[in-house]
Design a protein around this motif. Structure first.
Motif, short mmCIF file in Angstrom:
data_model
loop_
_atom_site.label_atom_id
_atom_site.label_comp_id
_atom_site.label_asym_id
_atom_site.label_seq_id
_atom_site.Cartn_x
_atom_site.Cartn_y
_atom_site.Cartn_z
N MET A 163 0.83 -1.20 0.00
CA MET A 163 0.00 0.00 0.00
C MET A 163 0.87 1.25 0.00
SD MET A 163 -3.09 0.91 -0.13
CE MET A 163 -4.37 1.94 0.45
N LYS A 164 1.94 1.25 0.80
CA LYS A 164 2.81 2.42 0.87
C LYS A 164 3.51 2.63 -0.47
CE LYS A 164 6.33 4.61 3.61
NZ LYS A 164 6.97 4.70 4.90
N LYS A 165 3.95 1.52 -1.12
CA LYS A 165 4.60 1.61 -2.42
C LYS A 165 3.65 2.25 -3.45
CE LYS A 165 4.88 -1.55 -5.65
NZ LYS A 165 5.04 -2.78 -6.38
N ASN A 166 2.39 1.84 -3.41
CA ASN A 166 1.40 2.39 -4.33
C ASN A 166 1.24 3.90 -4.14
OD1 ASN A 166 1.00 -0.16 -5.31
ND2 ASN A 166 -1.01 -0.43 -4.36
N LYS A 167 1.19 4.33 -2.89
CA LYS A 167 1.06 5.77 -2.61
C LYS A 167 2.28 6.55 -3.10
CE LYS A 167 -2.16 6.41 1.14
NZ LYS A 167 -2.41 6.93 2.46
N ILE A 168 3.45 5.99 -2.91
CA ILE A 168 4.67 6.67 -3.35
C ILE A 168 4.68 6.82 -4.87
CG2 ILE A 168 7.19 6.44 -3.53
CD1 ILE A 168 7.08 5.19 -0.68
N ILE A 169 4.35 5.73 -5.57
CA ILE A 169 4.30 5.79 -7.03
C ILE A 169 3.25 6.79 -7.49
CG2 ILE A 169 3.76 4.47 -9.13
CD1 ILE A 169 5.02 2.02 -7.68
N PHE A 170 2.06 6.74 -6.86
CA PHE A 170 1.00 7.69 -7.20
C PHE A 170 1.47 9.13 -7.03
CE2 PHE A 170 -2.17 10.55 -5.33
CZ PHE A 170 -2.96 10.77 -6.45
N TRP A 171 2.06 9.44 -5.88
CA TRP A 171 2.45 10.83 -5.60
C TRP A 171 3.60 11.30 -6.49
CZ3 TRP A 171 -0.52 14.36 -4.09
CH2 TRP A 171 -1.58 14.07 -3.23
N ILE A 172 4.54 10.45 -6.80
CA ILE A 172 5.63 10.85 -7.71
C ILE A 172 5.06 11.19 -9.08
CG2 ILE A 172 7.65 10.01 -8.97
CD1 ILE A 172 8.45 8.50 -6.40
N ALA A 173 4.23 10.31 -9.63
CA ALA A 173 3.65 10.55 -10.96
C ALA A 173 2.75 11.79 -10.94
CB ALA A 173 2.86 9.33 -11.43
N THR A 174 1.96 11.94 -9.89
CA THR A 174 1.03 13.07 -9.80
C THR A 174 1.76 14.39 -9.64
OG1 THR A 174 -0.62 11.58 -8.87
CG2 THR A 174 -1.03 13.93 -8.61
N ILE A 175 2.81 14.41 -8.86
CA ILE A 175 3.60 15.63 -8.69
C ILE A 175 4.27 16.00 -10.02
CG2 ILE A 175 5.63 16.63 -7.55
CD1 ILE A 175 3.07 16.58 -5.82
N LEU A 176 4.74 15.02 -10.77
CA LEU A 176 5.32 15.31 -12.09
C LEU A 176 4.28 15.96 -13.01
CD1 LEU A 176 7.54 12.16 -12.74
CD2 LEU A 176 8.31 14.52 -12.34
N ILE A 177 3.07 15.43 -13.01
CA ILE A 177 2.00 16.04 -13.81
C ILE A 177 1.72 17.44 -13.31
CG2 ILE A 177 -0.48 15.90 -14.38
CD1 ILE A 177 1.27 13.92 -15.93
N PHE A 178 1.65 17.62 -12.00
CA PHE A 178 1.41 18.94 -11.42
C PHE A 178 2.49 19.94 -11.87
CE2 PHE A 178 2.16 21.97 -7.91
CZ PHE A 178 0.93 22.61 -7.90
N LEU A 179 3.73 19.52 -11.85
CA LEU A 179 4.82 20.42 -12.25
C LEU A 179 4.79 20.72 -13.74
CD1 LEU A 179 7.74 18.94 -10.12
CD2 LEU A 179 6.50 21.09 -9.73
N PHE A 180 4.61 19.68 -14.58
CA PHE A 180 4.59 19.86 -16.03
C PHE A 180 3.36 20.58 -16.53
CE2 PHE A 180 7.80 16.40 -16.51
CZ PHE A 180 8.67 17.07 -17.35
N GLU A 181 2.22 20.31 -15.93
CA GLU A 181 0.95 20.83 -16.46
C GLU A 181 0.31 21.93 -15.63
OE1 GLU A 181 -0.17 19.98 -19.50
OE2 GLU A 181 1.74 18.92 -19.55
N GLY A 182 0.81 22.18 -14.45
CA GLY A 182 0.26 23.25 -13.62
C GLY A 182 1.24 24.37 -13.40
N VAL A 183 2.40 24.03 -12.86
CA VAL A 183 3.37 25.06 -12.50
C VAL A 183 4.03 25.66 -13.74
CG1 VAL A 183 5.51 25.50 -11.24
CG2 VAL A 183 3.77 24.03 -10.23
N MET A 184 4.58 24.81 -14.62
CA MET A 184 5.28 25.34 -15.79
C MET A 184 4.39 26.21 -16.68
SD MET A 184 8.12 22.43 -16.83
CE MET A 184 7.76 22.62 -18.52
#
Length: 124
Positions: A1-22
């Motif tokens: 479960m913890k591994k799933n959350k880590i993978i989710f948050w890494i991918a989601t933060i990348l989307i946030f940075l590429f598609e929101g912040v930039m």
């Protein structure tokens, strides 16, 4: 479960940075405006696109955002990446600009799959 959350948050933060912040930080640069013009879109389309990208990326990173809004955000980003690829291909042919949206689409897919693996039980 913890591994799933880590993978989710890494991918989601990348989307946030590429598609929101930039886009929020660079949308008014001459290079960004020329990119929209180059693809044949009017200037107001670029502004609308940035607004929806920022809103969608915020929805994805807010843990308590309604699940239905998250689904719409994922769908919107999916369409955005597909049509970005098509637009670049139609104007420039096969090249990195036509291929790169598919890389970001893959990151989005990882976020989506692990969102459901991590929070799917809460949705039922």
């Amino acid at each position: 479960m913890k591994k799933n959350k880590i993978i989710f948050w890494i991918a989601t933060i990348l989307i946030f940075l590429f598609e929101g912040v930039m886009p929020a930080l660079t949308s008014q640069t001459e290079m960004a405006k020329e990119g929209i013009r180059h693809l044949g879109y009017p200037a107001y389309f670029g502004v609308a696109l940035v607004v929806f990208k920022v809103l969608g990326s915020i929805i994805l990173v807010i843990p308590r955002a309604p699940k239905r809004l998250k689904e719409w955000a994922y769908a919107g980003f999916g369409f955005d990446f597909i049509f970005a690829s098509i637009s670049h291909y139609a104007v420039e042919g096969i090249g990195m600009n036509a291929f790169f949206p598919w890389i970001v689409f893959a990151v989005l897919a990882v976020s989506y799959v692990y969102y459901h693996k991590t929070y799917g039980a809460e949705m039922a």
